[in-house]
Design an enzyme around this catalytic site. Structure first.
Site, PDB file in Angstrom:
ATOM      1  N   ARG A  21       0.806  -1.227   0.000  1.00  0.00           N
ATOM      2  CA  ARG A  21       0.000   0.000   0.000  1.00  0.00           C
ATOM      3  C   ARG A  21       0.844   1.284   0.000  1.00  0.00           C
ATOM      4  NH1 ARG A  21      -3.730  -1.288   4.823  1.00  0.00           N
ATOM      5  NH2 ARG A  21      -1.889  -2.555   5.308  1.00  0.00           N
ATOM      6  N   ASN A  39      -6.609  -2.703   1.992  1.00  0.00           N
ATOM      7  CA  ASN A  39      -6.599  -4.160   2.043  1.00  0.00           C
ATOM      8  C   ASN A  39      -8.008  -4.664   2.243  1.00  0.00           C
ATOM      9  OD1 ASN A  39      -3.991  -5.045   1.731  1.00  0.00           O
ATOM     10  ND2 ASN A  39      -3.481  -4.904   3.902  1.00  0.00           N
TER      11      ASN A  39
END
Ligand code: ZN
Ligand code: ZN
Ligand code: FE
Length: 759
Positions: A21, A39
């Site tokens: 990320r 996520n």
């Protein structure tokens, strides 16, 4: 409000817990995209608005973060109110348990972390347990899933404020790095004597400097690494290497070495670009490299061997052992030596698994080591260092696309091996007795266990079941079929029979060499029939003989054995393996006579290599498996691919007969050829005869794909010559890619074969 076209990108695969990320965040900012990344249970989801979405996807496909393994990217367009910026959004429905949960392997220390603990002003200066999302322990510290700090052996260390801050900051390299730690809150280092009593603690710099000094003075030290203890000593000191051999009762088996840096590796061995990449990868395995003649290293490290098993420092602790800090004048005088090359061998009693606690070191190896460098981050699952080699030879143009695995452990386990084109029933494979690994398979993947060892004692059998239990839990696995080798006397066969009986499961038995080849077939997604060459030590055959030089036409559903070395007597059964002279004697005794009826017969290629090694007076008795053939190979390497013309002419003859080969060598020996030349001749002759056989089969059956597998192909000369000859003849040549080429790969092949069985 006006809605804007918005791309929703879902990414599956290994994309969580590896800094994915923050990576997306940085790229999105650069491309001026607006939206978020988060996520979810089914992978990483990105929503973004902006002109440059296509570029983001291009970057994802072309240069994803180093540890990512993307298996699928899906994109759809929806309309959404405009976003104002790009953010990392908190995961809502996500409890860390993703559909595609993968346990990461242990990873070699990364560059950024090395910078941290070697920078004097950094709070982690000289801290040997530094790690981040890009590196550090994973597999070896996991107690249960999901992979979260309380479920690892780091649960007993409470993160300090600074560490917590890093852990919670999505933009930090240590965001959700589960083993995150520092000198204030994390694991600590201890120097102990061989009785386990603590001599030094708390100051890492002083402990490490002391250890360097001890190594320099010829001491032998057990060092706690990622997956177990290693035994270290100065590899440039003949005396201490000999002493270690004596104490370990290990007369000649090569020791792996850990080398300070690449520059030093080049002084010891020849390193290609590919080998260099492998050494430096996050796998950081032991790579077998061709030894240089004048290498500055004790001759006792790998006596009579053409290769050195070399790895680079892969944990911060290792790195620090080779690190020379800038010290003030006073301390420089007392501490000025850093090692260049250390013996770094697995700490295990002969034939047993690697040990993982100080107590075990004291109990089992207290007489071998002088000191113990211990720490208090427990090892939950043990694993050895992995071993690989790249099949190429110096002065040869043969190039092979991937390295060959000899030992599959740290850095590999427990990642799935994906098989395309195959749907697997839930199958548990017990593997082979020597170099045992088990494997579990379901859907389109197979998980191979770490290296268990030879199933010759209770300790190893316990290790087998300890790991099997873990695998069953981790991967939520319920076997329907159990598969094992055909050998009636194998320990693994007995264990499989009991397991299948107790759990009321179907048991399938698969011929050893067929299993070798079926694995190669599946790993390479082949279709149709293939020609298989399995050159090996031993494997039980359907005619009760011991096979080991099988040339087959096969597919995973079955095989036809087309050719093999003419049968020879195998005297002494399994004990013959340690005794090449005995094998040779039995072979020569039957010259001009027929094979007695009631004797065990063998077509083993491994035994022929043993016999030739003895015939050339190189090795009459082996102190470890494969010693005789590796000395033979080392001599063949010395011939530098030069053969006299008459020898070259005698390389190809049409009989796959050990006696004919031995007779030729006896004759050549009378005419003053060097041992190296004869050793090379033997390698070439085996390859040439095999290639001729394969050509004949191809002509008759119109099959042009050839699979190579079995322990004999660990011989680099045999492998490279065979592969290059076959490729020149336009065959497609395949071998094991993701599992060991030796018996370590058997479990995978067993699964593939069992899956195809009818009924
Ligand atoms: Zn790192
Ligand atoms: Zn801390
Ligand atoms: Fe085998």
């Amino acid at each position: 409000m006006l809605k804007k076209p918005t791309q929703v990108i879902t990414i599956k695969g290994r994309v969580q817990g590896i800094g994915f990320r923050p990576f997306i965040f940085r790229v999105a900012k650069k491309l001026r995209l607006k939206g978020y990344v988060k996520n979810t249970k089914s992978g990483v989801v990105i929503e973004c608005q902006g002109d440059k979405t296509k570029e983001l996807i291009k970057i994802l496909k072309k240069s994803p973060p180093p540890l990512a393994k993307i298996t699928n990217i899906s994109i759809k367009t929806i309309k959404k109110p405009p976003y104002e910026e790009f953010v990392i959004e908190k995961s809502t429905d996500f409890d860390g348990k993703s559909e595609t949960a993968e346990i990461m392997p242990d990873l070699a220390v990364c560059k950024a972390c090395i910078r941290d603990f070697t920078t004097k002003t950094n709070r982690r200066y000289f801290y040997p347990f530094t790690n981040c999302t890009q590196c550090g322990p994973r597999y070896s510290i996991i107690k249960k899933l999901p992979y979260d700090r309380p479920n690892t052996t780091m649960d007993k260390f409470l993160m300090c404020e600074s560490c917590s801050k890093e852990y919670k900051d999505p933009k930090n390299r240590r965001f959700h790095a589960q083993p995150n730690a520092c000198p204030v809150c994390g694991p600590k280092l201890y120097l102990c004597n061989n009785k386990g009593e603590i001599l030094l603690k708390s100051n890492n710099l002083i402990i490490i400097k002391k250890v360097q000094k001890l190594l320099k003075s010829g001491k032998i030290i057990a060092i706690k690494s990622i997956g177990g203890f290693q035994i270290a000593c100065d590899a440039q000191n003949d005396h201490v290497v000999m002493l270690l051999r004596k104490r370990k009762n290990r007369p000649t088996k090569p020791f792996a070495i850990m080398v300070k840096d690449l520059k030093t590796v080049r002084k010891l061995a020849y390193v290609s670009k590919q080998e260099e990449k492998l050494l430096k990868s996050h796998l950081a395995p032991i790579v077998l490299l061709q030894k240089k003649d004048k290498a500055e290293i004790s001759k006792y490290v790998a006596p009579n061997n053409g290769y050195l098993g070399i790895m680079l420092p892969y944990t911060p602790l290792h790195k620090l052992l080779f690190f020379k800090p800038k010290l003030n004048n006073v301390s420089r005088e007392t501490f000025n030596w850093v090692p260049e090359v250390l013996v770094m061998t697995s700490a295990n009693p002969k034939g047993e698994p690697i040990v993982s606690t100080k107590t075990e070191v004291v109990k089992k190896l207290g007489h071998v080591v002088d000191y113990i460098l211990d720490h208090d981050r427990p090892i939950e699952s043990r694993c050895d260092d992995s071993i690989l080699f790249w099949p190429s030879l110096r002065n040869s143009r043969v190039r092979w696309a991937y390295p060959i695995i000899i030992r599959y452990s740290r850095g590999f386990v427990p990642q799935p091996i994906y098989l395309e084109n195959i749907r697997l029933k839930p199958i548990l494979a017990f593997g082979s007795d020597l170099k045992n690994y088990f494997a579990i398979g379901f859907d389109n993947k197979v998980y191979l266990s770490p290296y268990i060892g030879d199933l010759i004692n209770e300790t190893n059998i316990n290790f087998f079941f300890e790991m099997l239990d873990k695998y069953i839990k981790w991967f939520n696995f319920k076997p329907e079929i159990v598969v094992c080798d055909l050998h009636p006397d194998y320990v693994s066969t007995r264990l499989a029979e009991n397991y299948a009986g107790n759990n009321k499961l179907k048991l399938v038995k698969v011929q050893h060499h067929f299993a070798h080849l079926a694995g190669v077939y599946a790993e390479n997604n082949l279709t149709g029939d293939a020609i298989g060459i399995a050159f090996d030590g031993t494997g039980y055959g359907t005619d009760h003989a011991i096979w080991g030089s099988e040339i087959m036409v096969f597919n995973p559903g079955g095989y036809e054995r087309i050719a093999h070395l003419k049968y020879m007597p195998l005297i002494g059964g399994d004990t013959a393996i340690t005794n090449p002279k005995l094998i040779l004697k039995a072979y020569l005794d039957i010259i001009d006579r027929n094979l007695p009826v009631n004797i065990t017969k063998t077509s083993s290629m491994g035994r022929l290599f043993d016999a030739v090694s003895s015939l050339l007076e190189l090795c009459h008795k082996q102190s470890y498996e494969g010693e005789a053939p590796s000395i033979l190979e080392a001599y063949a390497l010395k011939a530098q691919n030069n053969l006299s013309r008459d020898l070259l002419a005698a390389c190809t003859q049409d009989c796959f007969d050990p006696l004919a080969i031995l007779k030729s060598i006896v004759e050549f020996k009378r005419s003053n050829y060097s041992i190296s030349e004869l050793a090379l001749w033997f390698h070439k002759r085996i390859v040439n005869e095999t290639v001729k056989l394969v050509e004949n089969i191809a002509r008759m059956r119109r099959i042009y794909q050839v699979c190579l597998s079995g322990g004999v192909f660990q011989n680099r000369i045999v492998f490279t010559f065979m592969a290059s000859r076959l490729k020149k003849l336009n065959f497609c040549v395949y071998t094991n890619k993701q599992v060991p080429i030796n018996d370590g790969g058997i479990a995978l092949g067993q699964i593939v074969a069992a899956n195809q069985m009818k009924k």
